[in-house]
Design an enzyme around this catalytic site. Sequence first.
Site, PDB file in Angstrom:
ATOM      1  N   ARG A 298      -8.898 -53.103 -25.947  1.00 12.11           N
ATOM      2  CA  ARG A 298      -8.222 -51.950 -25.539  1.00 12.11           C
ATOM      3  C   ARG A 298      -8.057 -50.679 -26.136  1.00 12.11           C
ATOM      4  NH1 ARG A 298      -2.706 -49.872 -26.253  1.00 12.11           N
ATOM      5  NH2 ARG A 298      -1.989 -48.839 -24.392  1.00 12.11           N
ATOM      6  N   VAL A 299      -7.957 -49.673 -25.623  1.00 15.17           N
ATOM      7  CA  VAL A 299      -8.040 -48.269 -26.263  1.00 15.17           C
ATOM      8  C   VAL A 299      -6.727 -47.884 -26.050  1.00 15.17           C
ATOM      9  CG1 VAL A 299      -8.906 -46.107 -26.552  1.00 15.17           C
ATOM     10  CG2 VAL A 299     -10.456 -47.915 -26.317  1.00 15.17           C
ATOM     11  N   SER A 300      -6.068 -47.333 -27.099  1.00 18.24           N
ATOM     12  CA  SER A 300      -4.744 -46.815 -26.906  1.00 18.24           C
ATOM     13  C   SER A 300      -4.835 -45.239 -26.695  1.00 18.24           C
ATOM     14  CB  SER A 300      -3.898 -46.982 -28.237  1.00 18.24           C
ATOM     15  OG  SER A 300      -2.822 -45.894 -28.559  1.00 18.24           O
ATOM     16  N   ASP A 301      -3.774 -44.666 -26.112  1.00 19.38           N
ATOM     17  CA  ASP A 301      -3.816 -43.236 -25.895  1.00 19.38           C
ATOM     18  C   ASP A 301      -3.669 -42.454 -27.225  1.00 19.38           C
ATOM     19  OD1 ASP A 301      -1.107 -44.270 -26.170  1.00 19.38           O
ATOM     20  OD2 ASP A 301      -0.774 -42.203 -26.303  1.00 19.38           O
TER      21      ASP A 301
ATOM     22  N   THR B 146       4.417 -41.044 -27.182  1.00 19.82           N
ATOM     23  CA  THR B 146       4.466 -42.490 -27.317  1.00 19.82           C
ATOM     24  C   THR B 146       4.635 -42.909 -25.967  1.00 19.82           C
ATOM     25  OG1 THR B 146       5.871 -44.308 -28.653  1.00 19.82           O
ATOM     26  CG2 THR B 146       6.958 -42.318 -27.972  1.00 19.82           C
ATOM     27  N   GLY B 147       4.562 -44.319 -25.825  1.00 19.99           N
ATOM     28  CA  GLY B 147       4.798 -44.839 -24.359  1.00 19.99           C
ATOM     29  C   GLY B 147       3.600 -45.932 -24.115  1.00 19.99           C
ATOM     30  N   VAL B 148       3.579 -45.926 -22.807  1.00 20.80           N
ATOM     31  CA  VAL B 148       2.644 -46.974 -22.491  1.00 20.80           C
ATOM     32  C   VAL B 148       1.222 -46.060 -22.337  1.00 20.80           C
ATOM     33  CG1 VAL B 148       1.710 -48.410 -20.604  1.00 20.80           C
ATOM     34  CG2 VAL B 148       4.135 -48.349 -21.381  1.00 20.80           C
ATOM     35  N   GLY B 149       0.250 -46.687 -23.171  1.00 20.79           N
ATOM     36  CA  GLY B 149      -1.082 -45.889 -23.258  1.00 20.79           C
ATOM     37  C   GLY B 149      -1.588 -45.460 -21.889  1.00 20.79           C
TER      38      GLY B 149
ATOM     39  N   THR C 168       5.050 -46.697 -31.436  1.00 24.56           N
ATOM     40  CA  THR C 168       4.267 -45.550 -32.235  1.00 24.56           C
ATOM     41  C   THR C 168       5.053 -44.465 -32.976  1.00 24.56           C
ATOM     42  OG1 THR C 168       2.613 -45.967 -30.439  1.00 24.56           O
ATOM     43  CG2 THR C 168       2.589 -43.900 -31.569  1.00 24.56           C
TER      44      THR C 168
HETATM   45  N1  ASP Z   1       1.253 -45.391 -27.132  1.00 23.86           N
HETATM   46  C1  ASP Z   1       0.809 -46.723 -27.685  1.00 23.86           C
HETATM   47  C2  ASP Z   1      -0.107 -47.374 -26.919  1.00 23.86           C
HETATM   48  O1  ASP Z   1      -0.065 -47.556 -25.708  1.00 23.86           O
HETATM   49  C3  ASP Z   1       2.041 -47.416 -27.753  1.00 23.86           C
HETATM   50  C4  ASP Z   1       3.214 -46.773 -28.382  1.00 23.86           C
HETATM   51  O2  ASP Z   1       3.586 -45.488 -28.196  1.00 23.86           O
HETATM   52  O3  ASP Z   1       4.241 -47.503 -28.984  1.00 23.86           O
HETATM   53  O4  ASP Z   1      -0.953 -48.041 -27.507  1.00 23.86           O
END
Ligand code: ASP
Length: 282
Positions: A185-188, A206-209, A157
């Site tokens: 699926r809804v991202s953060d 950024t990271g795992v939503g 992201t």
């Molecule tokens: N945060 C984003 C998501 O989970 C992914 C990312 O940060 O690359 O959609």
Amino acid sequence: MQEKIIIHGGFFSESSDSEEVKVAKQNALANIVKEAFEFLKTHSAMDAAVYAVSLLEDCDLFNAGLGSQIQSDGKIRMSASIMDGESKKFSGVINIEDVKNPVFVAEKLMSFEDSVLSGPEALSFARQHGFSYFNPETSSRKQAYVKKLAESAGVGTVGCVALDRNGKLAAATSTGGKGFELPGRVSDSATVAGNYANDFAAISCTGVGEDIVRAALAAKIVTRVTDGLSLEDACNKSMQELKEFDGFAGVIGISSTGEIFKVDSHPFMVWASYSDTLEVFQ
Ligand code: ASP
């Protein structure tokens, strides 16, 4: 007030990114942060954050706009949001397809009462407001999809946090998602967990939503700064809480006192900042 800006390009993937990609990301982030810093000298934090994220979306090294990850059904759905620390207005698009710059659609929504739109309705809104068809798929993303490589490398992201000469803060974040997700699926990234700002601090994640939402990360950090913690302490305390469930996240932020801070839970987020001098991840 001295202008300050920090951007991120998500995580570096040890498994799929080469040394060449690392150098390319360093150069891209350095160039984009320099250009956005120049822009910030004559524009608001909000305008500069949107501008920086649009440049990141246009760079196919990152998972947002051009070069977004492909979802499990073969489609690209992107999400982006912006928040103005002064007006406290938040706007965003969730799972929008076929536009070049989701962050500009989010910006357009700022002046509407219904300021977060999703899916086909977000796309209809974009078309009504002059956003033309654009296919963000790149051949390398397609290859990764076909080979199912992206399963382990979905976090790239982009985001920007800026402080302008009037002391106003803003944040903007844009993503192609985590890659191979279930459609719907809804991202953060287009929620207050992934992107938040007020008069005291602004944060982009950024990271795992799913982890970022569980931690309400951006909103929580900003609240802690509002209640008196330094940006660094607020970030570290909130990142510590992620450990309970082995959460995967990276954060960039600026406070109203001009403190810039970035932190990640896993090695390593790619970022660049500009205030008095340019700094880039190593
Ligand atoms: N945060 C984003 C998501 O989970 C992914 C990312 O940060 O690359 O959609």
